[in-house]
Design an enzyme around this catalytic site. Structure first.
Site, PDB file in Angstrom:
ATOM      1  CE  LYS A 111      34.134  42.255  48.828  1.00  0.00           C
ATOM      2  NZ  LYS A 111      33.689  41.272  47.826  1.00  0.00           N
TER       3      LYS A 111
HETATM    4  P1  NAD Z   1      42.497  41.365  41.306  1.00  0.00           P
HETATM    5  O1  NAD Z   1      43.189  42.213  42.284  1.00  0.00           O
HETATM    6  O2  NAD Z   1      42.986  39.995  41.080  1.00  0.00           O
HETATM    7  O3  NAD Z   1      42.453  42.117  39.883  1.00  0.00           O
HETATM    8  C1  NAD Z   1      41.971  43.424  39.743  1.00  0.00           C
HETATM    9  C2  NAD Z   1      42.287  43.893  38.328  1.00  0.00           C
HETATM   10  O4  NAD Z   1      41.677  45.185  38.123  1.00  0.00           O
HETATM   11  C3  NAD Z   1      43.781  44.081  38.052  1.00  0.00           C
HETATM   12  O5  NAD Z   1      44.078  43.610  36.758  1.00  0.00           O
HETATM   13  C4  NAD Z   1      43.963  45.596  38.123  1.00  0.00           C
HETATM   14  O6  NAD Z   1      45.065  46.063  37.364  1.00  0.00           O
HETATM   15  C5  NAD Z   1      42.643  46.043  37.532  1.00  0.00           C
HETATM   16  N1  NAD Z   1      42.342  47.440  37.835  1.00  0.00           N
HETATM   17  C6  NAD Z   1      42.478  48.102  39.007  1.00  0.00           C
HETATM   18  N2  NAD Z   1      42.131  49.392  38.857  1.00  0.00           N
HETATM   19  C7  NAD Z   1      41.774  49.543  37.567  1.00  0.00           C
HETATM   20  C8  NAD Z   1      41.309  50.636  36.800  1.00  0.00           C
HETATM   21  N3  NAD Z   1      41.167  51.844  37.342  1.00  0.00           N
HETATM   22  N4  NAD Z   1      41.007  50.423  35.492  1.00  0.00           N
HETATM   23  C9  NAD Z   1      41.149  49.205  34.940  1.00  0.00           C
HETATM   24  N5  NAD Z   1      41.590  48.127  35.614  1.00  0.00           N
HETATM   25  C10 NAD Z   1      41.882  48.301  36.915  1.00  0.00           C
HETATM   26  O7  NAD Z   1      40.953  41.366  41.757  1.00  0.00           O
HETATM   27  P2  NAD Z   1      39.840  40.278  41.413  1.00  0.00           P
HETATM   28  O8  NAD Z   1      39.772  39.320  42.540  1.00  0.00           O
HETATM   29  O9  NAD Z   1      40.011  39.796  40.018  1.00  0.00           O
HETATM   30  O10 NAD Z   1      38.524  41.167  41.516  1.00  0.00           O
HETATM   31  C11 NAD Z   1      38.056  41.957  40.425  1.00  0.00           C
HETATM   32  C12 NAD Z   1      36.593  42.305  40.649  1.00  0.00           C
HETATM   33  O11 NAD Z   1      35.838  41.102  40.783  1.00  0.00           O
HETATM   34  C13 NAD Z   1      36.279  43.106  41.917  1.00  0.00           C
HETATM   35  O12 NAD Z   1      35.155  43.935  41.674  1.00  0.00           O
HETATM   36  C14 NAD Z   1      35.897  42.037  42.915  1.00  0.00           C
HETATM   37  O13 NAD Z   1      35.103  42.540  43.976  1.00  0.00           O
HETATM   38  C15 NAD Z   1      35.118  41.106  42.008  1.00  0.00           C
HETATM   39  N6  NAD Z   1      34.976  39.739  42.508  1.00  0.00           N
HETATM   40  C16 NAD Z   1      36.057  38.976  42.810  1.00  0.00           C
HETATM   41  C17 NAD Z   1      35.876  37.674  43.247  1.00  0.00           C
HETATM   42  C18 NAD Z   1      37.045  36.755  43.513  1.00  0.00           C
HETATM   43  O14 NAD Z   1      36.800  35.559  43.747  1.00  0.00           O
HETATM   44  N7  NAD Z   1      38.278  37.207  43.459  1.00  0.00           N
HETATM   45  C19 NAD Z   1      34.590  37.169  43.421  1.00  0.00           C
HETATM   46  C20 NAD Z   1      33.497  37.966  43.083  1.00  0.00           C
HETATM   47  C21 NAD Z   1      33.701  39.254  42.627  1.00  0.00           C
END
Ligand code: NAD
Length: 420
Positions: free
Chosen positions: A106
């Site tokens: 990561k």
């Molecule tokens: P993203 O940046 O697209 O979205 C993140 C979201 O979280 C946004 O809506 C933001 O406003 C919200 N957020 C941030 N801080 C916050 C808080 N304090 N309270 C509530 N909401 C909050 O990110 P993403 O890619 O959707 O990733 C989200 C999660 O999923 C992370 O934990 C990431 O590691 C995990 N993840 C993502 C992927 C991927 O393919 N993008 C794959 C596996 C896991």
């Protein structure tokens, strides 16, 4: 009250629990308890206004016994060495559970991308890629999108990385990152893959529990890539989205939100908080929403011994990485709330990243039907492996998932031994 523990200590506790239950050899346990490489780069960026600013970036490579390091890049003020270490370890378990030929890594940069223009973001991304240099590579360590990074950022990384190669090597290096735009070697279905995986697993859980999704209710924390896709795909089942929280605030509507309309609003206004017709609620009220399913899809450590007791749901389907602390887990288990743990539930993203990588290597282009059906098949096999381990050890699903991963890694270390 939860003792303040680092995120990596949380992961370690989770692994230790599974290792003890399955009597993992102490040598292998020891090897897996530390990341292989921890790369920290401090690099200067000349911003568009001529100022020079220093940034700190990380790439932590946890383990590559099963294949090249693989894992996302996060741009966020909270990014630090401990957080990245934990996220890297989760990738090792996730790829092992999904039977992918990958290890875990990561990375990220500690800054708030929302305070920078697109031009500066490009400069920061390209300079970070240059600073990482040969610490990433298409057969060595393959980044992907995570919080606040997307296909555009991946395109800048690819372009910078291949520009650093000899001209005759450039075309052979496009699979250095996944999650690229389709035109630049991306895969159809990658954008929605993590949310799609979450929903495939919820469907399977519903089937196994004779639960009707068409009359179900759910709520989502985080409305970015994972949260919004999961919500939109749940809409396809007729499930009602009662509440949403993002960085701008939390909202509720007893009649349910249309996730497509909410996403359009969020993209236009930079958040969901002031969505017309919604009731604004505080964080505690949001977590206490009475619904069938909660999908955390934002940041880690959201469900603790203090917040998990607020939940009023049947299932927690973890789209985010590490949203539940060990104490939060104990509360869910006691309360009889089912759990689809992150290392299984959000594996759809890395599975379709693997498909993208394969398509790049083979110069192929798969259609959405092929991507989705292969994703479904791989996730259902992973689900079954975890299901069987949970039954065999009579344990919670997170521990069962870790047991599946540790067993696979144990076999590799037993086969190959330790050099010299
Ligand atoms: P993203 O940046 O697209 O979205 C993140 C979201 O979280 C946004 O809506 C933001 O406003 C919200 N957020 C941030 N801080 C916050 C808080 N304090 N309270 C509530 N909401 C909050 O990110 P993403 O890619 O959707 O990733 C989200 C999660 O999923 C992370 O934990 C990431 O590691 C995990 N993840 C993502 C992927 C991927 O393919 N993008 C794959 C596996 C896991």
């Amino acid at each position: 009250m939860t003792e303040k523990r680092s995120l990596y200590e949380n992961v370690t506790l989770q692994v230790d629990k599974a290792a003890k239950m399955m009597s993992l050899d102490s040598d292998i346990h020891q090897i897996l308890s530390k990341p292989t490489n921890e790369i920290v780069v401090n690099f200067p960026v000349k911003l568009a206004d001529g100022r020079i600013e220093m940034f700190t970036g990380y790439r932590i490579q946890h383990n590559n016994a099963l294949g090249p390091y693989k894992g996302g890049l996060r741009f966020h003020p909270s990014v630090n060495r401990d957080e990245v270490k934990a996220l890297a370890a989760w990738m090792t378990w996730k790829t092992a559970i999904a039977n992918l030929p990958y290890g875990g890594a990561k990375g990220g940069i500690q800054f708030d991308p929302k305070s920078y223009s697109a031009e500066d973001l490009e400069r920061i991304t390209r300079r970070f890629t240059y600073a990482l240099g040969e610490n990433i590579g298409p057969e060595y360590d393959i980044p992907a999108p995570d919080v606040n990074t997307n296909a555009q950022i991946m395109a800048w990384i690819v372009d910078t990385f291949v520009s650093m190669q000899a001209p005759h090597q450039r075309q052979a290096n496009f699979h250095v990152v996944t999650g690229k735009p389709i035109e630049s070697g991306g895969s159809v279905g990658r954008d929605k893959a993590t949310g799609q995986g979450v929903v495939f697993l919820i469907e399977r859980w519903a089937e196994d529990n004779h639960f009707d999704l068409s009359s179900s209710t759910f709520f989502v924390q985080g409305f970015g890539n994972v949260g919004s896709w999961a919500a939109r795909l749940m809409k396809g089942h007729g499930a009602k989205l009662l509440a949403v929280e993002d960085a701008s605030g939390a909202i509720f509507n007893r009649m349910g939100f249309d996730p497509d309309a909410l996403l359009a609003y969020s993209l236009q206004h930079g958040g969901i908080a002031s969505y017309p017709g919604a009731e604004q609620i505080d964080h505690q009220t949001f977590l206490a929403t009475q619904a069938d399913i909660f999908i955390p899809a934002a940041l880690e450590s959201q469900l603790t011994d203090e917040t998990a007791p607020l939940l009023n749901v049947r299932l927690v389907a973890e789209g985010a990485n590490g949203p539940t602390t060990p104490e939060g887990d104990a509360v869910l288990f006691e309360a009889g709330i089912d759990l689809l743990p992150d290392v299984l539930c959000n594996a759809g993203g890395v599975i379709v990243s693997y498909f993208e990588w394969l398509q790049n290597k083979r110069a192929e282009f798969w259609d959405l039907e092929e991507v989705d059906s292969k994703l479904h098949k791989m996730l259902m096999s992973a689900y079954l492996r975890v299901y069987k381990a949970a039954a065999e050890f009579d344990c919670d699903w997170r521990t069962a998932a870790y047991i599946v991963a540790l067993r696979r890694l144990r076999m590799v270390y037993k086969n190959r031994g330790i050099f010299p």
